[in-house]
Design a protein around this motif. Structure first.
Motif, PDB file in Angstrom:
ATOM      1  N   LYS A 217      13.632 -39.435 110.815  1.00 51.81           N
ATOM      2  CA  LYS A 217      12.583 -39.807 111.592  1.00 51.81           C
ATOM      3  C   LYS A 217      11.481 -39.869 110.825  1.00 51.81           C
ATOM      4  O   LYS A 217      10.126 -40.490 111.331  1.00 51.81           O
ATOM      5  CB  LYS A 217      12.323 -38.726 112.822  1.00 51.81           C
ATOM      6  N   ARG A 218      11.361 -39.542 109.522  1.00 57.40           N
ATOM      7  CA  ARG A 218      10.050 -39.487 108.654  1.00 57.40           C
ATOM      8  C   ARG A 218       9.160 -38.699 109.308  1.00 57.40           C
ATOM      9  O   ARG A 218       8.081 -39.235 109.225  1.00 57.40           O
ATOM     10  CB  ARG A 218       9.841 -40.808 108.312  1.00 57.40           C
ATOM     11  N   PRO A 219       9.185 -37.140 109.553  1.00 62.51           N
ATOM     12  CA  PRO A 219       8.375 -36.661 110.223  1.00 62.51           C
ATOM     13  C   PRO A 219       7.288 -36.113 109.420  1.00 62.51           C
ATOM     14  O   PRO A 219       7.473 -35.950 108.046  1.00 62.51           O
ATOM     15  CB  PRO A 219       8.960 -35.577 111.016  1.00 62.51           C
ATOM     16  N   ASP A 220       6.099 -35.724 109.694  1.00 65.04           N
ATOM     17  CA  ASP A 220       5.109 -35.022 108.894  1.00 65.04           C
ATOM     18  C   ASP A 220       5.163 -33.515 108.903  1.00 65.04           C
ATOM     19  O   ASP A 220       4.652 -32.795 108.167  1.00 65.04           O
ATOM     20  CB  ASP A 220       3.780 -35.357 109.577  1.00 65.04           C
ATOM     21  N   LEU A 221       5.853 -32.898 110.137  1.00 74.55           N
ATOM     22  CA  LEU A 221       5.876 -31.628 110.468  1.00 74.55           C
ATOM     23  C   LEU A 221       7.458 -31.452 110.921  1.00 74.55           C
ATOM     24  O   LEU A 221       7.820 -32.134 111.631  1.00 74.55           O
ATOM     25  CB  LEU A 221       4.953 -31.238 111.601  1.00 74.55           C
ATOM     26  N   VAL A 222       8.001 -30.594 110.253  1.00 73.44           N
ATOM     27  CA  VAL A 222       9.419 -30.238 110.549  1.00 73.44           C
ATOM     28  C   VAL A 222       9.501 -28.843 110.857  1.00 73.44           C
ATOM     29  O   VAL A 222       9.013 -27.842 110.244  1.00 73.44           O
ATOM     30  CB  VAL A 222      10.589 -30.476 109.409  1.00 73.44           C
ATOM     31  N   LEU A 223       9.982 -28.518 112.314  1.00 70.02           N
ATOM     32  CA  LEU A 223      10.365 -27.236 112.808  1.00 70.02           C
ATOM     33  C   LEU A 223      11.574 -27.001 112.802  1.00 70.02           C
ATOM     34  O   LEU A 223      12.665 -27.703 113.285  1.00 70.02           O
ATOM     35  CB  LEU A 223       9.602 -27.268 114.254  1.00 70.02           C
ATOM     36  N   LEU A 224      12.008 -25.876 112.150  1.00 69.49           N
ATOM     37  CA  LEU A 224      13.375 -25.393 111.974  1.00 69.49           C
ATOM     38  C   LEU A 224      13.442 -24.095 112.671  1.00 69.49           C
ATOM     39  O   LEU A 224      12.801 -22.928 112.435  1.00 69.49           O
ATOM     40  CB  LEU A 224      13.849 -25.396 110.549  1.00 69.49           C
ATOM     41  N   ASP A 225      14.507 -23.867 113.602  1.00 71.30           N
ATOM     42  CA  ASP A 225      14.343 -22.611 114.349  1.00 71.30           C
ATOM     43  C   ASP A 225      15.945 -21.874 113.801  1.00 71.30           C
ATOM     44  O   ASP A 225      16.927 -22.560 114.270  1.00 71.30           O
ATOM     45  CB  ASP A 225      14.664 -22.831 115.627  1.00 71.30           C
ATOM     46  N   GLU A 226      15.683 -20.939 112.773  1.00 73.75           N
ATOM     47  CA  GLU A 226      16.913 -20.395 112.480  1.00 73.75           C
ATOM     48  C   GLU A 226      17.808 -21.173 111.648  1.00 73.75           C
ATOM     49  O   GLU A 226      19.077 -21.381 112.243  1.00 73.75           O
ATOM     50  CB  GLU A 226      17.505 -19.301 113.229  1.00 73.75           C
ATOM     51  N   PRO A 227      17.373 -22.143 110.829  1.00 73.17           N
ATOM     52  CA  PRO A 227      18.165 -22.928 110.193  1.00 73.17           C
ATOM     53  C   PRO A 227      19.560 -22.839 109.602  1.00 73.17           C
ATOM     54  O   PRO A 227      20.345 -23.488 109.444  1.00 73.17           O
ATOM     55  CB  PRO A 227      17.293 -23.943 109.539  1.00 73.17           C
ATOM     56  N   LEU A 228      19.250 -21.453 108.933  1.00 70.29           N
ATOM     57  CA  LEU A 228      20.444 -21.035 107.922  1.00 70.29           C
ATOM     58  C   LEU A 228      21.452 -20.093 108.597  1.00 70.29           C
ATOM     59  O   LEU A 228      22.399 -19.575 107.987  1.00 70.29           O
ATOM     60  CB  LEU A 228      19.972 -20.595 106.840  1.00 70.29           C
ATOM     61  N   ALA A 229      20.883 -19.656 109.858  1.00 72.65           N
ATOM     62  CA  ALA A 229      21.971 -18.957 110.633  1.00 72.65           C
ATOM     63  C   ALA A 229      23.390 -19.397 110.607  1.00 72.65           C
ATOM     64  O   ALA A 229      23.480 -20.434 110.883  1.00 72.65           O
ATOM     65  CB  ALA A 229      21.461 -18.598 111.920  1.00 72.65           C
ATOM     66  N   GLU A 230      24.307 -18.592 110.511  1.00 71.58           N
ATOM     67  CA  GLU A 230      25.726 -18.915 110.941  1.00 71.58           C
ATOM     68  C   GLU A 230      26.046 -19.735 109.581  1.00 71.58           C
ATOM     69  O   GLU A 230      27.355 -20.475 109.847  1.00 71.58           O
ATOM     70  CB  GLU A 230      25.846 -19.624 112.087  1.00 71.58           C
ATOM     71  N   LEU A 231      25.525 -19.916 108.500  1.00 71.38           N
ATOM     72  CA  LEU A 231      25.947 -20.657 107.555  1.00 71.38           C
ATOM     73  C   LEU A 231      26.511 -19.713 106.420  1.00 71.38           C
ATOM     74  O   LEU A 231      25.863 -18.787 106.053  1.00 71.38           O
ATOM     75  CB  LEU A 231      24.920 -21.730 106.897  1.00 71.38           C
ATOM     76  N   ASP A 232      27.590 -20.163 105.720  1.00 69.93           N
ATOM     77  CA  ASP A 232      28.078 -19.377 104.438  1.00 69.93           C
ATOM     78  C   ASP A 232      27.078 -19.242 103.301  1.00 69.93           C
ATOM     79  O   ASP A 232      26.348 -20.608 103.388  1.00 69.93           O
ATOM     80  CB  ASP A 232      29.623 -19.472 104.272  1.00 69.93           C
ATOM     81  N   PRO A 233      27.127 -18.689 102.465  1.00 65.31           N
ATOM     82  CA  PRO A 233      25.871 -18.431 101.332  1.00 65.31           C
ATOM     83  C   PRO A 233      26.090 -19.878 100.569  1.00 65.31           C
ATOM     84  O   PRO A 233      25.052 -20.448 100.379  1.00 65.31           O
ATOM     85  CB  PRO A 233      26.505 -17.428 100.517  1.00 65.31           C
TER      86      PRO A 233
END
Lengths: 328, 340
Positions: free
Chosen positions: A164-180
């Motif tokens: 979308k080519r945003p200027d602001l990215v909001l991430l809500d717990e983006p890394l939860a449930e991902l393996d290392p």
């Protein structure tokens, strides 16, 4: 330099407010569900171009805050602006991408369909960027979204957010449930795009230890409002982790260890024969205390555990005319 | 701290120019319409396929009904023509009942999942954070679903109308066109009713946010609305009345009505012009004497000729459109409440 507000006793340290572009400004933002306030009096500014971690205890209203900024919810009171435009307005929506915690996608769509959705609904869509981001994760464009792993789905969701080519990215717990491993790959890919385009990122996370490597700015909210805001380097540098042998320190009547009167004590604890305290130094550290630089995790955990600690708000996070205003 | 970020930022160059997708050709759906079509295309294709099949079948059978009725009315029927006409009256009831159920089907299986599915899976958020407004999303979903629903109701209703017409003209007493399974399944009323079903389902889905409960509540809601409509339908009928007099009120003296008309009400007519129910004096030992004593001089029959059917359809459709708009207001409120 030490400044104290006249209204709330808020201690403020750091450099003077600069005139950097403001990506996000919240003024006394609140959202109520029935009789319960999910978010109350959120007030801060986020300078543009920062990768900002948003931390706080469960129920502090982080998700609600992000959803209001993304335009998915209306605030009950207060206001949020994105690059000067009211959150939820057409102008603000065009500049913001939001990745909810559950990373929703149409499971019956192919990856190509999902990217086409982004193309159809966003005038500034960058198809090549989105496709490159997907291919870098070895995800086939004709694969069904429902058949992808959690990590692959996160990558697709991020591709839609970035395409979308945003200027602001909001991430809500983006890394939860991902393996290392997937977490590392995802973070690397995200930061590369963020760095190339100078996107502002506001990311909520419970993975405090990882915020140190991801973020250059930090916001810490609790039910009482904003407790910490500022550059990560700055926030760490104004704190000291003091420790002393337990026998050498007696507790004052108010329970705080003696000998720390000159400092602002964020949190103190006694474990076995050792006493430790996270402080904002107000003078030289004297015997029997020894000082060390804390990690970001130690600072954050201290503020999370001690929810009523004095707030530490960087000048460039201040919103003029609000309770945490910097006094001259 | 922030080593990764800082290093990456040090190496940052000018932002890439967006690269456009390949140019599109033809009249393929675009924008929000594409998304709605892509997401719900299985449902819409099933609707379309079912509509084409049912419409074709009704038209095909209708041709034979038209020919058979013409033969019977012409006085030169074959045994097959008589059987075809007799079977057609039975089939008409079944086809009408099936089409009268269309608003329930559309409400439960198209309307209720329309938003509840997205709210349940979280994709409402995914769409809500794109550049297009959520108002556009809601309006497009409703518009596209309404288009297919109206197309289905309109096409099948028109085919049923074609199938029914010769049967009504031949003997309307066996093809009561004022009943739900006939009146509600053809013409503009069928279209508006199916749109009401769709809108009720969508509204319930917005409020309940879960597919299965929404489908159940939609069916219950539509059942209640249908019950109310059953009570209101005949208020839109314009009736004709035919009477007899002269003290002739035996069963054989009932006035005749046109064969394409449906008898709505039957009463006794008194000499002062007032009416009394046909069950008057039904338990009297001497019925005729009782009726004479009551002042009865003949019969009065209210009936509705088939020629009034169209006017009743459009009047009823107009009233139902008013109800549709009211439900639309509730839908807008539900969307505003749920999506922000």
């Amino acid at each position: 330099m030490t400044r104290t507000s006249g209204t709330s006793g808020t201690t403020v340290r750091g450099t003077a407010p600069h005139e950097a572009r403001v990506a996000l400004e919240l003024r006394e933002l609140g959202r109520r569900y029935g009789r319960h306030w999910a978010l109350r009096n959120a007030t801060f500014r986020l300078p543009a171009g920062r990768v900002c971690g948003l931390v706080g205890p469960n129920g502090a209203g982080k998700t609600t805050m992000l959803e209001i900024i993304a335009g998915l919810r209306r605030p009950t009171r207060g206001e949020a602006t994105v690059f000067g435009a009211p959150a939820g307005s057409a102008e603000a929506r065009a500049r913001v991408s939001f990745l909810p915690q559950e990373k929703p996608l149409f499971t019956r769509f192919s990856v190509a369909d999902t990217l086409r959705m982004g193309r159809e609904l966003n005038p500034g869509w960058d198809q090549a960027l989105a496709e490159d981001f997907v291919r870098a994760g070895s995800v086939a464009l004709d694969a069904k979204v429902g058949s992808l792993s959690g990590g692959q789905r996160t990558r697709i969701a991020l591709a839609v957010a970035l395409g979308k080519r945003p200027d602001l990215v909001l991430l809500d717990e983006p890394l939860a449930e991902l393996d290392p491993l997937v977490r590392r790959q995802t973070v690397g890919a995200l930061l590369a795009e963020v760095a190339e385009r100078g996107i502002t990122v506001l990311m909520s996370s419970h993975l405090v230890a990882e915020l140190d490597t991801l973020c250059d700015y930090l916001l810490l909210v609790s039910r009482g409002g904003l407790r910490l805001a500022g550059d990560v380097d700055e926030l760490i540098s104004v704190h000291r982790l003091l420790s002393a042998h337990g026998d050498a320190v007696v507790d004052a009547p108010d329970g705080t260890p003696a000998g720390l009167e000159a400092h602002t004590v964020v949190q103190a604890q006694r474990e076995r024969r050792q006493v430790s305290a996270l402080v904002r130094p107000g003078g030289p550290v004297t015997d029997p205390w020894t000082a060390a630089a804390p990690t970001l995790e130690e600072v954050v955990l201290a503020y999370l555990e001690q929810g009523d600690a004095d707030a530490l708000i960087s000048p460039n996070s201040h919103v003029p005319g609000t309770g945490t205003e910097v006094a001259a | 701290m922030s080593a990764t970020t800082q290093e990456a930022r040090r190496g940052s160059g000018p932002a890439r120019a967006p690269r456009a997708a390949a140019p599109r050709r033809g009249f393929a759906p675009r924008g929000m319409v594409w998304l709605v079509w892509r997401q719900h295309r299985a449902t819409f294709l099933v609707m379309l396929g079912g509509t084409v099949l049912a419409t074709a079948a009704l038209l095909y059978k209708g041709v034979y009904v038209h020919e058979a009725v013409a033969a019977v009315d012409g006085g030169d029927p074959t045994p097959g023509d008589d059987a075809t006409v007799a079977d057609a009256y039975s089939a008409l009831q079944a086809y009408g009942a099936a089409l009268a159920g269309l608003p329930f089907l559309v409400g439960a299986f198209v309307g209720a999942p329309l938003f509840a599915g997205d709210l349940e899976s979280g994709t409402a958020k995914l769409v809500g954070v794109q550049s297009r407004s959520r108002t556009e999303w809601v309006a497009t979903k409703l518009a596209v679903a309404a288009l297919f629903s109206a197309l289905a109701a309109g096409a099948m209703g028109a085919a049923l109308h074609y199938y029914r017409a010769p049967l009504v003209e031949h003997d309307a007493s066996q093809a009561d066109f004022t009943l739900s399974n006939s009146f509600d399944s053809t013409g503009p009323v069928a279209v508006v009713l199916v749109l009401i079903g769709l809108l009720v389902g969508a509204t319930v889905g917005l409020l309940f946010r879960r597919m299965l409960p929404s489908m159940v509540v939609t069916l219950v809601s539509l059942y209640v609305l249908n019950f109310a409509w059953e009570l209101a339908r005949m208020a839109f009928a314009r009736l004709e009345t035919v009477t007899t007099g002269g003290g002739r009120f035996g069963d054989d003296d009932r006035p005749r009505i046109p064969r394409d008309a449906v008898e709505i009400d039957l009463s006794y007519l008194r000499s002062d012009g007032s009416l009394t129910g046909w069950s008057t004096c039904v338990n009297a030992e001497n019925g005729p004497a009782c009726l004479r004593e009551d002042g009865v001089v003949g019969w009065a029959v209210d009936y509705m000729p088939y020629s009034h059917f169209g006017a009743m359809q459009w009047t009823a459709a107009a009233a139902l459109t008013g109800a549709l708009l009211l439900i639309g207001v509730v839908t807008a409120y539900a969307a505003r409440r749920t999506l922000r």
